[in-house]
Design a protein around this motif. Structure first.
Motif, mmCIF file in Angstrom:
data_model
loop_
_atom_site.group_PDB
_atom_site.id
_atom_site.type_symbol
_atom_site.label_atom_id
_atom_site.label_comp_id
_atom_site.label_asym_id
_atom_site.label_seq_id
_atom_site.Cartn_x
_atom_site.Cartn_y
_atom_site.Cartn_z
ATOM 1 N N MET A 1 0.767 -1.008 -0.136
ATOM 2 C CA MET A 1 -0.256 -0.100 0.090
ATOM 3 C C MET A 1 1.148 1.487 -0.381
ATOM 4 O O MET A 1 2.017 1.415 0.449
ATOM 5 C CB MET A 1 -0.956 -0.162 1.153
ATOM 6 C CG MET A 1 -2.189 -1.047 0.943
ATOM 7 S SD MET A 1 -3.124 -0.215 -0.136
ATOM 8 C CE MET A 1 -3.743 1.267 0.716
ATOM 9 N N ASP A 3 2.175 4.943 1.125
ATOM 10 C CA ASP A 3 2.800 5.071 2.626
ATOM 11 C C ASP A 3 1.249 6.304 3.284
ATOM 12 O O ASP A 3 0.920 6.967 2.532
ATOM 13 C CB ASP A 3 4.260 6.395 2.763
ATOM 14 C CG ASP A 3 4.840 4.970 2.171
ATOM 15 O OD1 ASP A 3 4.959 4.260 2.658
ATOM 16 O OD2 ASP A 3 5.810 6.298 1.567
ATOM 17 N N VAL A 138 -0.384 4.758 -7.139
ATOM 18 C CA VAL A 138 0.167 3.580 -6.687
ATOM 19 C C VAL A 138 1.699 3.284 -6.676
ATOM 20 O O VAL A 138 2.778 3.802 -6.790
ATOM 21 C CB VAL A 138 0.116 2.583 -7.700
ATOM 22 C CG1 VAL A 138 1.010 1.079 -7.774
ATOM 23 C CG2 VAL A 138 -1.277 2.443 -8.012
ATOM 24 N N ASP A 139 2.346 2.654 -5.021
ATOM 25 C CA ASP A 139 3.772 2.470 -5.013
ATOM 26 C C ASP A 139 4.488 1.952 -5.489
ATOM 27 O O ASP A 139 4.034 0.117 -5.890
ATOM 28 C CB ASP A 139 3.648 1.852 -3.618
ATOM 29 C CG ASP A 139 5.188 1.847 -2.655
ATOM 30 O OD1 ASP A 139 6.344 1.763 -3.533
ATOM 31 O OD2 ASP A 139 5.570 2.395 -1.881
ATOM 32 N N ARG A 141 7.148 0.074 -5.541
ATOM 33 C CA ARG A 141 7.483 -1.236 -4.990
ATOM 34 C C ARG A 141 7.202 -2.485 -4.847
ATOM 35 O O ARG A 141 7.578 -3.540 -4.785
ATOM 36 C CB ARG A 141 8.462 -0.787 -3.743
ATOM 37 C CG ARG A 141 9.653 0.903 -3.749
ATOM 38 C CD ARG A 141 9.778 1.027 -2.389
ATOM 39 N NE ARG A 141 8.849 1.029 -1.544
ATOM 40 C CZ ARG A 141 8.455 2.401 -0.660
ATOM 41 N NH1 ARG A 141 9.592 2.239 0.105
ATOM 42 N NH2 ARG A 141 6.965 2.592 0.243
ATOM 43 N N TYR A 142 5.570 -2.471 -4.808
ATOM 44 C CA TYR A 142 4.866 -3.210 -4.580
ATOM 45 C C TYR A 142 3.755 -3.184 -5.691
ATOM 46 O O TYR A 142 3.580 -2.533 -6.897
ATOM 47 C CB TYR A 142 3.642 -3.009 -3.715
ATOM 48 C CG TYR A 142 4.593 -2.832 -1.979
ATOM 49 C CD1 TYR A 142 5.204 -3.936 -1.764
ATOM 50 C CD2 TYR A 142 4.449 -1.207 -1.553
ATOM 51 C CE1 TYR A 142 6.000 -3.669 -0.476
ATOM 52 C CE2 TYR A 142 5.594 -1.194 -0.914
ATOM 53 C CZ TYR A 142 6.664 -2.126 -0.168
ATOM 54 O OH TYR A 142 6.777 -1.708 1.606
ATOM 55 N N PRO A 143 2.967 -4.868 -6.369
ATOM 56 C CA PRO A 143 2.447 -5.138 -6.982
ATOM 57 C C PRO A 143 1.408 -4.008 -7.250
ATOM 58 O O PRO A 143 0.580 -3.265 -6.250
ATOM 59 C CB PRO A 143 2.179 -6.491 -7.025
ATOM 60 C CG PRO A 143 2.652 -7.466 -5.662
ATOM 61 C CD PRO A 143 3.686 -5.932 -5.398
ATOM 62 N N ALA A 144 0.484 -3.171 -8.454
ATOM 63 C CA ALA A 144 0.027 -2.552 -8.884
ATOM 64 C C ALA A 144 -1.356 -2.668 -7.921
ATOM 65 O O ALA A 144 -1.818 -2.138 -7.895
ATOM 66 C CB ALA A 144 0.487 -2.172 -9.917
ATOM 67 N N GLN A 147 -2.779 -3.322 -4.952
ATOM 68 C CA GLN A 147 -3.179 -0.977 -5.241
ATOM 69 C C GLN A 147 -4.122 -0.268 -5.364
ATOM 70 O O GLN A 147 -5.284 0.447 -4.686
ATOM 71 C CB GLN A 147 -1.639 -0.874 -5.043
ATOM 72 C CG GLN A 147 -0.555 -1.007 -3.956
ATOM 73 C CD GLN A 147 1.017 -0.153 -4.013
ATOM 74 O OE1 GLN A 147 1.317 0.673 -3.818
ATOM 75 N NE2 GLN A 147 1.844 -1.007 -5.083
#
Length: 206
Positions: A1, A3, A138-139, A141-144, A147
């Motif tokens: 998620m 920040d 969307v971050d 660093r993680y799967p989109a 999110q």
């Protein structure tokens, strides 16, 4: 998620976006004026289903599907506008006040929900908006896609709260009227829906 500061920024932006009246708000307000609070919320249920399907489209196939919808922009837009005009014309030509109109109404909750679904999907800019707005938060660093789903659900909640307020205010305003004023509200509802159709047709691709 994302920040927490980014997520809070998204929540604020989501509410700002949905508070501004657009085609969907015009449709639910017109329906609530003409058919009451329950009809307005059933239409909103259809809008929510449409919103969720758009979130899924963004999450699973953003670029490809948005391109297809953009290519068919005019067709989808004019079909939706014609649908709004048809509903609005029915209100304008009704010879019954709201009280009588509700008594003889033949639209089921499912039909109202379908109307809400059609109204939102008739505005391809709604899908393009989701496609342009949600990914900004969307971050990477993680799967989109998870999110996007969560952000989309937040946007849906904001839309439900904003639309719900419009529905309640519209229905209460109509319920305080009596006599010939009820017929006038039918006319106002029809004008609002036809104006929403004109608004839809007047939009241009960006």
């Amino acid at each position: 998620m994302p920040d927490l500061p980014v997520l809070l920024s998204f929540i604020v932006a989501a509410f700002v976006v949905v508070i501004v009246p657009g085609v969907t708000v015009s449709a639910v307000v017109g329906t609530s004026l003409a058919r009451g609070m329950a009809a307005g919320f059933w239409m909103e249920a259809g809008v929510q289903v449409a919103r969720f399907t758009m979130v899924l489209v963004v999450a699973l196939a953003l670029e490809a599907v948005t391109g297809v919808v953009t290519a068919a922009y005019d067709i989808i837009k004019y079909v939706g506008a014609a649908y709004l005009v048809w509903i609005g014309w029915g209100y304008l030509t009704s010879r019954h006040g709201l009280a009588a109109g509700r008594a003889i109404a033949t639209r089921s909750p499912l039909q109202q929900a379908v109307a809400g679904f059609v109204v939102l999907w008739s505005n391809p800019k709604a899908l393009i908006f989701f496609g342009a707005f949600l990914p900004q938060f969307v971050d990477p660093r993680y799967p989109a896609w998870p999110q996007v789903i969560v952000l989309g659900l937040i946007e849906m909640a904001a839309g439900l709260l904003a639309d719900g307020a419009y529905i309640i205010l519209s229905a209460k305003a109509a319920s305080t009227l009596a006599g010939n004023r009820l017929l006038l509200v039918n006319r106002i509802a029809g004008v609002i829906l036809i104006a929403a159709a004109v608004w839809l047709v007047a939009q241009h691709r960006t």
